[in-house]
Design an enzyme around this catalytic site. Structure first.
Site, PDB file in Angstrom:
ATOM      1  N   ASN A 111     -10.583  -7.957   8.867  1.00 58.59           N
ATOM      2  CA  ASN A 111      -9.466  -7.026   9.053  1.00 58.59           C
ATOM      3  C   ASN A 111      -9.160  -6.983  10.555  1.00 58.59           C
ATOM      4  O   ASN A 111      -9.845  -6.329  11.322  1.00 58.59           O
ATOM      5  CB  ASN A 111      -9.890  -5.642   8.535  1.00 58.59           C
ATOM      6  CG  ASN A 111      -8.758  -4.635   8.616  1.00 58.59           C
ATOM      7  OD1 ASN A 111      -7.667  -4.941   9.118  1.00 58.59           O
ATOM      8  ND2 ASN A 111      -9.007  -3.439   8.131  1.00 58.59           N
ATOM      9  N   ARG A 137      -7.220  -9.550   5.616  1.00 58.10           N
ATOM     10  CA  ARG A 137      -6.321  -8.489   5.220  1.00 58.10           C
ATOM     11  C   ARG A 137      -4.999  -8.706   5.957  1.00 58.10           C
ATOM     12  O   ARG A 137      -4.982  -8.841   7.181  1.00 58.10           O
ATOM     13  CB  ARG A 137      -6.910  -7.149   5.641  1.00 58.10           C
ATOM     14  CG  ARG A 137      -6.011  -6.014   5.305  1.00 58.10           C
ATOM     15  CD  ARG A 137      -6.553  -4.735   5.856  1.00 58.10           C
ATOM     16  NE  ARG A 137      -5.848  -3.632   5.245  1.00 58.10           N
ATOM     17  CZ  ARG A 137      -6.226  -2.375   5.330  1.00 58.10           C
ATOM     18  NH1 ARG A 137      -7.314  -2.062   5.980  1.00 58.10           N
ATOM     19  NH2 ARG A 137      -5.530  -1.435   4.756  1.00 58.10           N
ATOM     20  N   HIS A 159      -1.714  -0.078   1.708  1.00 58.87           N
ATOM     21  CA  HIS A 159      -3.019   0.406   1.210  1.00 58.87           C
ATOM     22  C   HIS A 159      -3.360  -0.163  -0.159  1.00 58.87           C
ATOM     23  O   HIS A 159      -4.257   0.346  -0.823  1.00 58.87           O
ATOM     24  CB  HIS A 159      -3.008   1.953   1.071  1.00 58.87           C
ATOM     25  CG  HIS A 159      -3.671   2.646   2.209  1.00 58.87           C
ATOM     26  ND1 HIS A 159      -3.491   3.986   2.434  1.00 58.87           N
ATOM     27  CD2 HIS A 159      -4.505   2.210   3.164  1.00 58.87           C
ATOM     28  CE1 HIS A 159      -4.175   4.340   3.497  1.00 58.87           C
ATOM     29  NE2 HIS A 159      -4.796   3.276   3.959  1.00 58.87           N
ATOM     30  N   ARG A 201       0.352  11.024  11.689  1.00 59.42           N
ATOM     31  CA  ARG A 201       1.699  10.670  11.206  1.00 59.42           C
ATOM     32  C   ARG A 201       2.289  11.808  10.376  1.00 59.42           C
ATOM     33  O   ARG A 201       1.585  12.435   9.585  1.00 59.42           O
ATOM     34  CB  ARG A 201       1.629   9.407  10.346  1.00 59.42           C
ATOM     35  CG  ARG A 201       1.308   8.166  11.151  1.00 59.42           C
ATOM     36  CD  ARG A 201       1.181   6.957  10.262  1.00 59.42           C
ATOM     37  NE  ARG A 201      -0.169   6.424  10.295  1.00 59.42           N
ATOM     38  CZ  ARG A 201      -0.641   5.535   9.437  1.00 59.42           C
ATOM     39  NH1 ARG A 201       0.110   5.081   8.473  1.00 59.42           N
ATOM     40  NH2 ARG A 201      -1.872   5.107   9.539  1.00 59.42           N
ATOM     41  N   GLU A 248     -12.595  -1.845   0.525  1.00 63.13           N
ATOM     42  CA  GLU A 248     -11.543  -2.846   0.719  1.00 63.13           C
ATOM     43  C   GLU A 248     -12.140  -4.213   1.072  1.00 63.13           C
ATOM     44  O   GLU A 248     -11.599  -5.247   0.695  1.00 63.13           O
ATOM     45  CB  GLU A 248     -10.597  -2.379   1.839  1.00 63.13           C
ATOM     46  CG  GLU A 248      -9.748  -1.204   1.391  1.00 63.13           C
ATOM     47  CD  GLU A 248      -9.125  -0.435   2.540  1.00 63.13           C
ATOM     48  OE1 GLU A 248      -9.867   0.293   3.229  1.00 63.13           O
ATOM     49  OE2 GLU A 248      -7.910  -0.564   2.741  1.00 63.13           O
TER      50      GLU A 248
HETATM   51  P1  ADP Z   1      -8.961   5.134   8.029  1.00 67.65           P
HETATM   52  O1  ADP Z   1      -7.657   5.498   7.390  1.00 67.65           O
HETATM   53  O2  ADP Z   1      -8.870   4.956   9.513  1.00 67.65           O
HETATM   54  O3  ADP Z   1      -9.712   4.044   7.309  1.00 67.65           O
HETATM   55  P2  ADP Z   1     -11.097   6.822   7.045  1.00 67.65           P
HETATM   56  O4  ADP Z   1     -10.916   6.485   5.613  1.00 67.65           O
HETATM   57  O5  ADP Z   1     -12.318   6.344   7.743  1.00 67.65           O
HETATM   58  O6  ADP Z   1      -9.820   6.460   7.911  1.00 67.65           O
HETATM   59  O7  ADP Z   1     -11.051   8.423   7.149  1.00 67.65           O
HETATM   60  C1  ADP Z   1     -11.142   9.093   8.341  1.00 67.65           C
HETATM   61  C2  ADP Z   1     -11.035  10.591   8.030  1.00 67.65           C
HETATM   62  O8  ADP Z   1     -12.110  10.966   7.174  1.00 67.65           O
HETATM   63  C3  ADP Z   1     -11.109  11.466   9.265  1.00 67.65           C
HETATM   64  O9  ADP Z   1     -10.113  12.458   9.231  1.00 67.65           O
HETATM   65  C4  ADP Z   1     -12.473  12.102   9.119  1.00 67.65           C
HETATM   66  O10 ADP Z   1     -12.509  13.383   9.662  1.00 67.65           O
HETATM   67  C5  ADP Z   1     -12.632  12.189   7.615  1.00 67.65           C
HETATM   68  N1  ADP Z   1     -14.035  12.421   7.270  1.00 67.65           N
HETATM   69  C6  ADP Z   1     -15.072  11.581   7.401  1.00 67.65           C
HETATM   70  N2  ADP Z   1     -16.238  12.213   7.071  1.00 67.65           N
HETATM   71  C7  ADP Z   1     -15.902  13.489   6.741  1.00 67.65           C
HETATM   72  C8  ADP Z   1     -16.639  14.636   6.316  1.00 67.65           C
HETATM   73  N3  ADP Z   1     -17.949  14.584   6.181  1.00 67.65           N
HETATM   74  N4  ADP Z   1     -15.947  15.772   6.046  1.00 67.65           N
HETATM   75  C9  ADP Z   1     -14.621  15.830   6.193  1.00 67.65           C
HETATM   76  N5  ADP Z   1     -13.857  14.780   6.582  1.00 67.65           N
HETATM   77  C10 ADP Z   1     -14.500  13.634   6.858  1.00 67.65           C
END
Ligand code: ADP
Length: 392
Positions: free
Chosen positions: A7, A88, A177, A236, A379
């Site tokens: 990716n 990706r 996505h 966003r 993914e």
């Molecule tokens: P991306 O879209 O960049 O792949 P992710 O799927 O990694 O993002 O998600 C990131 C989000 O997940 C962030 O807002 C982060 O705060 C949230 N997140 C990760 N762990 C937790 C948790 N334990 N509790 C609440 N939110 C979480």
């Protein structure tokens, strides 16, 4: 057989090495700050995380170092053992519904679509070209984020604008996505033991999307023409009235680029809360009684509930609502608020079951009209599976 799942972003390159078809992860990691001062990479292997600081002028540097490290760490003795590299690719336009072996036609098309995905497709192509140089014998496969949603019917992907905008300029809903939503769909098909599943799949992370799946195929989505549509996200705005843009330009004196940049990078949870784009910080703010964090979370949850309700109706029967992504898998509070917001659909949360993070689980009561599940997405493995399938 060893397959790499790649990716490539504008300043990063994530990789996972799989043994296929066992899907065992052999190594994974990320090169960060490519082309920026302070670049480094991290490698995860055998439960250990190794970080190395190194100058990374380009994606090519990252790929060269990766190929060296694969040999250093004994993942392969020789690079010829890597049979496939799955990339990706964010935008495939309406050309690719399925993953495809990369040849010149494919790279030309990815380039032709730069104007539709100016932040993503150039980076994806840099990754592809760097691997072609260092591991040319491996079958290179493009796995598109826009592939799975290509099954949307016309009435769901068209806008009510002059039809020529679609014909001449390709103005339509593409959605992104798709790789994650396809993984969740296939997971649920296996779990429910049938192909023709009807689902609502919610990928909630920094970027967030909801898909409706009808008979195992994408039927509608929250994402639209650009990656800034649908749900409220980390930075966003998601859906807004397009007339806000010229209005703010006129009132503030900002250029179109500045307004669009604000909608992409300074809006969403960050813009409303004024605190952070990260949902963990928003949760902390809520606990401390920060009014703007409370408000940002309300906007975030309300938009999700609205989209789930809108996407549920045409399905008639919904087999499951699924939660994935960093927030969907981990935020106990957000899932609770969403499911409570869906009470008019007869969805009933099981509070105790919901008290988990990052594992596949049913989180609604037995009598709930629609069961809800946490389905941790993957993914990387989806990319590796498609690549494996396309190797002769
Ligand atoms: P991306 O879209 O960049 O792949 P992710 O799927 O990694 O993002 O998600 C990131 C989000 O997940 C962030 O807002 C982060 O705060 C949230 N997140 C990760 N762990 C937790 C948790 N334990 N509790 C609440 N939110 C979480």
């Amino acid at each position: 057989m060893i397959i790499l799942s790649i990716n490539a972003g504008s300043s990063s390159l994530k990789f996972t090495g799989f043994d296929m078809p066992s899907e065992k992860v052999l190594i994974s990691g990320v090169f960060e700050r490519i082309g920026i001062d302070g670049s480094f990479y991290t490698i995860k292997l055998n439960g250990e995380k190794i970080k190395k600081e190194v100058e990374l002028k380009s994606h090519e540097d990252a790929v060269r170092i990766l190929t060296e490290e694969l040999v250093n760490y004994n993942i392969v003795k020789d690079l010829s053992e890597i049979k496939g590299v799955g990339h990706r690719v964010v935008h495939g336009g309406d050309k690719y519904a399925d993953s495809i072996v990369i040849d010149k036609n494919v790279t030309d098309t990815i380039r032709e679509l730069f104007h539709l995905a100016p932040l993503h497709n150039p980076a994806n192509l840099m990754g592809i070209e760097a691997f072609q140089e260092y591991i040319p014998e491996a079958t290179a496969v493009a796995v598109f984020d826009t592939g799975f949603p290509q099954s949307m019917p016309e009435e769901n992907y068209l806008y009510a604008v002059p039809y020529e905008w679609y014909e001449k300029y390709g103005v339509r809903r593409y959605a992104f996505h798709g790789i994650s939503h396809q993984y969740i769909t296939e997971y649920m098909q296996k779990f429910l033991g049938k192909e023709n599943v009807n689902l609502i799949t919610c990928h909630l992370g920094n970027g967030s999307t909801i898909y409706s799946i009808k008979d195992g195929k994408c039927f509608d989505t929250s994402l639209s023409f650009s990656t800034n549509s649908g749900l409220v996200m980390g930075t966003r705005s998601g859906d807004i009235d397009p007339f806000v843009v010229p209005y703010v330009m006129k009132e503030s004196g900002m250029s179109m680029e500045e307004v669009l940049n604000t909608l992409n990078k300074k809006s969403g949870l960050l813009g409303v809360s004024g605190v952070s784009s990260d949902s963990r910080d928003i949760e902390d703010g809520i606990k401390e009684g920060n009014e703007r964090c409370i408000l940002a979370q309300k906007l975030f949850v309300n938009r999700i509930v609205g989209y789930i309700a809108k996407l549920c109706c045409p399905l008639k029967k919904v087999d499951a609502i699924c939660f994935a992504g960093g927030i969907g898998e981990n935020s106990i509070m957000t899932r609770k608020q969403i499911i409570e917001g869906l009470s008019s659909l007869g969805v009933e949360l099981d509070e105790e079951a919901n008290n988990v993070r990052g594992e596949f689980k049913l989180i609604t009561k037995e009598g709930s009209k629609i069961p809800c599940y946490i389905v941790p997405t993957d993914e990387e493995v989806m990319i590796a599976r498609d690549t494996y399938k396309l190797i002769d």
